[in-house]
Each structure stands twice: as structure tokens, then as C-alpha cells.
Scaffold this motif. Structure first.
Motif, mmCIF file in Angstrom:
data_model
loop_
_atom_site.group_PDB
_atom_site.id
_atom_site.type_symbol
_atom_site.label_atom_id
_atom_site.label_comp_id
_atom_site.label_asym_id
_atom_site.label_seq_id
_atom_site.Cartn_x
_atom_site.Cartn_y
_atom_site.Cartn_z
ATOM 1 N N VAL A 3 0.820 -1.202 -0.038
ATOM 2 C CA VAL A 3 -0.116 -0.070 -0.128
ATOM 3 C C VAL A 3 0.994 1.075 0.027
ATOM 4 N N ILE A 4 0.729 1.924 -1.093
ATOM 5 C CA ILE A 4 1.588 3.347 -1.130
ATOM 6 C C ILE A 4 0.708 4.180 -0.503
ATOM 7 N N PRO A 5 1.410 5.152 0.239
ATOM 8 C CA PRO A 5 0.567 6.350 1.230
ATOM 9 C C PRO A 5 -0.179 7.422 0.186
ATOM 10 N N ALA A 6 -1.118 7.873 0.315
ATOM 11 C CA ALA A 6 -1.542 9.160 -0.426
ATOM 12 C C ALA A 6 -0.331 10.141 -0.371
ATOM 13 N N ASN A 7 -0.346 10.936 -1.632
ATOM 14 C CA ASN A 7 0.615 11.976 -1.795
ATOM 15 C C ASN A 7 2.045 11.519 -1.901
ATOM 16 N N SER A 8 2.265 10.143 -2.145
ATOM 17 C CA SER A 8 3.474 9.721 -2.125
ATOM 18 C C SER A 8 4.208 9.988 -3.596
ATOM 19 N N GLN A 9 5.340 10.353 -3.986
ATOM 20 C CA GLN A 9 6.077 10.183 -5.160
ATOM 21 C C GLN A 9 6.869 8.943 -5.436
ATOM 22 N N ILE A 10 6.759 8.248 -6.599
ATOM 23 C CA ILE A 10 7.368 6.922 -6.710
ATOM 24 C C ILE A 10 8.661 7.226 -7.447
ATOM 25 N N ILE A 11 9.599 6.832 -6.882
ATOM 26 C CA ILE A 11 11.032 7.080 -7.089
ATOM 27 C C ILE A 11 11.633 6.308 -8.275
ATOM 28 N N ASP A 12 11.358 4.723 -8.020
ATOM 29 C CA ASP A 12 11.669 3.651 -8.833
ATOM 30 C C ASP A 12 11.041 2.464 -8.581
ATOM 31 N N CYS A 13 11.226 1.565 -9.389
ATOM 32 C CA CYS A 13 10.545 0.184 -9.276
ATOM 33 C C CYS A 13 11.784 -0.598 -9.765
ATOM 34 N N ILE A 14 12.034 -1.584 -8.810
ATOM 35 C CA ILE A 14 13.280 -2.415 -8.987
ATOM 36 C C ILE A 14 12.900 -3.929 -9.102
#
Length: 124
Positions: free
Chosen positions: A27-38
Motif C-alpha cells: 500500500v503506497i500512502p497518499a501523496n507519495s512520489q514513486i522514485i523507482d521500481c526495481i
């Protein structure tokens, strides 16, 4: 001052065929910025498959859209060109629960996906 980078990881078992928008525990919290997917391919897939990562509300490919995993073990990284660039900037005002979809009926393979994000950046 600055933001703290967080990470969450989930595993995909590719030994039982294609996955169809299977929910993860991430679960990614609200207003988060995804930086990378590995993507760490622990055990190579038995055949080529495309992987999409989405969420339970926005669709099956909002984060990564049809990224080819290949048939070799090792670390691979999709870029925002693999889809989802707008979602990477800011996930929105609500938490998102991630899903994973694969395109091929593979009979072997294990992949761990780690999502790096900056929590409550609110760039949107």
C-alpha cells in the motif's frame, strides 16, 4: 530538510501461469512520489512475459505498463517509459493498494519487485 525514502517489496510466483490483477500487500500512502521500481528476477521465467503493476482503483497498469521481464535471472529496472509516469509523480490523495498482472502462462519463475517512494511529497 527533506523527505525520507521508503520501500516496499512483494514477490511474484510465475510457476502457475499468468496473473490477472492479483492484489499485493503493498500500500503506497497518499501523496507519495514513486522514485523507482526495481525487479529482482530470482528464478528466471520459463518464457517471456510482460509485467504490469497497477492499483485496485486506477487500473492494472497505472504504475508499470507491459514491461518485458525476459528469461534471465538478475536485476532489471523499468523506466517511466514503461507507463505510469503521471502516477509516479504523485499517487494522489488516497492510499493505493498495488496489483500485478503478467501476460504469459509461465511454468517457472520468481520475481521480487521493490517500490521506492517518498512519502507525503504531495507534488500533484
Amino acid at each position: 530538510t527533506g523527505q525520507v525514502v521508503m520501500s516496499q517489496t512483494f514477490a511474484m510466483d510465475l510457476s502457475s501461469g499468468a496473473l490477472s490483477a492479483q492484489e499485493t500487500d503493498v500500500v503506497i500512502p497518499a501523496n507519495s512520489q514513486i522514485i523507482d521500481c526495481i525487479f529482482d528476477v530470482i528464478t528466471a521465467a520459463s518464457g517471456a512475459t510482460n509485467i504490469s503493476i497497477g492499483d485496485t482503483v486506477g487500473g492494472a497498469a497505472t504504475i508499470v505498463n507491459t514491461f518485458a521481464s525476459g528469461t534471465n535471472a538478475g536485476r532489471i529496472r523499468p523506466t517511466t517509459q514503461a507507463g505510469g509516469a503521471l502516477a509516479w509523480e504523485d499517487v494522489g490523495s488516497s492510499d493505493i493498494k498495488l496489483t500485478v498482472t503478467t501476460s504469459a502462462a509461465t511454468s517457472a519463475g520468481e520475481i521480487r519487485v521493490t517500490i521506492l517512494y517518498s512519502q507525503n511529497t504531495n507534488l500533484g
